[in-house]
Motif scaffolding. Structure first.
Motif, PDB file in Angstrom:
ATOM      1  N   UNK A 106       0.834  -1.199   0.000  1.00 34.50           N
ATOM      2  CA  UNK A 106       0.000   0.000   0.000  1.00 34.50           C
ATOM      3  C   UNK A 106       0.870   1.252   0.000  1.00 34.50           C
ATOM      4  N   UNK A 107       1.987   1.183   0.718  1.00 34.35           N
ATOM      5  CA  UNK A 107       2.914   2.315   0.761  1.00 34.35           C
ATOM      6  C   UNK A 107       3.526   2.561  -0.616  1.00 34.35           C
ATOM      7  N   UNK A 108       3.837   1.480  -1.323  1.00 30.80           N
ATOM      8  CA  UNK A 108       4.370   1.617  -2.681  1.00 30.80           C
ATOM      9  C   UNK A 108       3.363   2.309  -3.591  1.00 30.80           C
ATOM     10  N   UNK A 109       2.104   1.927  -3.487  1.00 29.00           N
ATOM     11  CA  UNK A 109       1.055   2.523  -4.314  1.00 29.00           C
ATOM     12  C   UNK A 109       0.929   4.018  -4.008  1.00 29.00           C
ATOM     13  N   UNK A 110       0.996   4.361  -2.737  1.00 35.64           N
ATOM     14  CA  UNK A 110       0.925   5.774  -2.350  1.00 35.64           C
ATOM     15  C   UNK A 110       2.086   6.545  -2.964  1.00 35.64           C
ATOM     16  N   UNK A 111       3.278   5.963  -2.926  1.00 32.60           N
ATOM     17  CA  UNK A 111       4.453   6.619  -3.495  1.00 32.60           C
ATOM     18  C   UNK A 111       4.328   6.752  -5.009  1.00 32.60           C
ATOM     19  N   UNK A 112       3.772   5.747  -5.654  1.00 34.81           N
ATOM     20  CA  UNK A 112       3.572   5.828  -7.107  1.00 34.81           C
ATOM     21  C   UNK A 112       2.639   6.980  -7.455  1.00 34.81           C
ATOM     22  N   UNK A 113       1.576   7.136  -6.679  1.00 38.55           N
ATOM     23  CA  UNK A 113       0.649   8.245  -6.901  1.00 38.55           C
ATOM     24  C   UNK A 113       1.347   9.587  -6.684  1.00 38.55           C
ATOM     25  N   UNK A 114       2.187   9.658  -5.666  1.00 36.15           N
ATOM     26  CA  UNK A 114       2.914  10.897  -5.373  1.00 36.15           C
ATOM     27  C   UNK A 114       3.863  11.250  -6.517  1.00 36.15           C
ATOM     28  N   UNK A 115       4.583  10.252  -7.025  1.00 36.01           N
ATOM     29  CA  UNK A 115       5.521  10.508  -8.120  1.00 36.01           C
ATOM     30  C   UNK A 115       4.775  10.923  -9.384  1.00 36.01           C
ATOM     31  N   UNK A 116       3.602  10.326  -9.607  1.00 34.72           N
ATOM     32  CA  UNK A 116       2.829  10.690 -10.790  1.00 34.72           C
ATOM     33  C   UNK A 116       2.309  12.122 -10.685  1.00 34.72           C
ATOM     34  N   UNK A 117       1.986  12.542  -9.475  1.00 36.03           N
ATOM     35  CA  UNK A 117       1.557  13.925  -9.273  1.00 36.03           C
ATOM     36  C   UNK A 117       2.724  14.885  -9.499  1.00 36.03           C
ATOM     37  N   UNK A 118       3.921  14.484  -9.064  1.00 36.37           N
ATOM     38  CA  UNK A 118       5.110  15.294  -9.333  1.00 36.37           C
ATOM     39  C   UNK A 118       5.346  15.406 -10.835  1.00 36.37           C
ATOM     40  N   UNK A 119       5.113  14.309 -11.552  1.00 35.74           N
ATOM     41  CA  UNK A 119       5.254  14.319 -13.006  1.00 35.74           C
ATOM     42  C   UNK A 119       4.267  15.294 -13.622  1.00 35.74           C
ATOM     43  N   UNK A 120       3.028  15.254 -13.158  1.00 34.97           N
ATOM     44  CA  UNK A 120       1.997  16.150 -13.687  1.00 34.97           C
ATOM     45  C   UNK A 120       2.403  17.620 -13.495  1.00 34.97           C
ATOM     46  N   UNK A 121       2.874  17.947 -12.295  1.00 37.15           N
ATOM     47  CA  UNK A 121       3.258  19.326 -11.996  1.00 37.15           C
ATOM     48  C   UNK A 121       4.451  19.768 -12.832  1.00 37.15           C
ATOM     49  N   UNK A 122       5.425  18.879 -12.998  1.00 41.69           N
ATOM     50  CA  UNK A 122       6.610  19.217 -13.793  1.00 41.69           C
ATOM     51  C   UNK A 122       6.239  19.475 -15.249  1.00 41.69           C
ATOM     52  N   UNK A 123       5.299  18.695 -15.769  1.00 42.82           N
ATOM     53  CA  UNK A 123       4.848  18.897 -17.148  1.00 42.82           C
ATOM     54  C   UNK A 123       4.125  20.230 -17.273  1.00 42.82           C
TER      55      UNK A 123
END
Length: 219
Positions: A106-123
């Protein structure tokens, strides 16, 4: 060369190698640019030996090529090579997802969501380095969970060719498509669906490759 910093003694070869490799991937060292081991040694504040060893590794990976007179040239971006590399990267990343899907916490999934949000913001902010780093971090979570070092070792050799092309063409791609694909990958991983996670990850990389190859100007 802005990426050059004086580095400490331990593991000099690896530090020089990693610094030069990053500069090549991010195009801080441009395709076709000539560099000299003597100049690099001075910039890094080290002897020429670790620089030469690092350059030999980069030459083996076809990121640099030797020239007469103790010079080295950054290789040009080869579209055909990059196209083939995308196929390999997609297959390896897909395999990692197949292995990782049942194991992600579950922690991995949370981190994946966080990284994807960082990707969205960077784009959104058009920060190419931030976007690529967030994408790498997203997939690294899957790679770590796959617990297969051979996959990572193989990726280390081919992924730079893919990333170099991505840095050169970042402004031409729709990065938000990758964000959406990541959301689908997360859903598949949450469902522990190994086959679906594998196919989605493969398509994530292959679709990026198609866009980058198609948008490269014809010579």
């Amino acid at each position: 060369m802005k990426m050059i910093k004086t580095i400490s003694r331990p593991a000099l070869r690896d530090q020089v190698y990693n610094s030069l490799k990053k500069a090549i991937i991010t195009l801080e060292l441009e395709p076709g640019q000539r560099i000299k081991d003597k100049d690099l040694a001075t910039k890094f504040g080290v002897s020429r030996t670790p620089v030469r060893e690092a350059l030999k590794r980069l030459e083996d990976e076809r990121l640099v090529e030797s020239l007469p007179g103790s010079q080295t040239r950054i290789t040009e971006i080869n579209l055909e090579e990059a196209k083939k590399s995308f196929t390999v990267v997609a297959t390896l990343q897909g395999l990692a997802a197949r292995l990782a899907a049942p194991l992600l916490s579950k922690e991995d999934i949370v981190r994946m969501k966080e990284k994807n949000e960082l990707l969205r913001k960077a784009i959104e902010e058009k920060e190419v380095l931030g976007a690529v780093e967030a994408d790498d971090q997203f997939h690294q979570i899957i790679l770590d969970a796959s617990d297969n070092q051979e996959i990572e070792l193989a990726l280390e050799r081919v992924l730079p060719k893919v990333r170099r092309l991505e840095f050169s063409k970042f402004s031409t791609i729709d990065g938000f498509k990758s964000v959406e694909q990541h959301d689908e990958i997360i859903s598949a991983c949450m469902s522990k669906d190994s086959s679906l996670a594998c196919s989605l990850v493969e398509e994530n990389w292959l679709s990026l490759g198609r866009v980058l190859i198609d948008t490269e100007p014809q010579k």
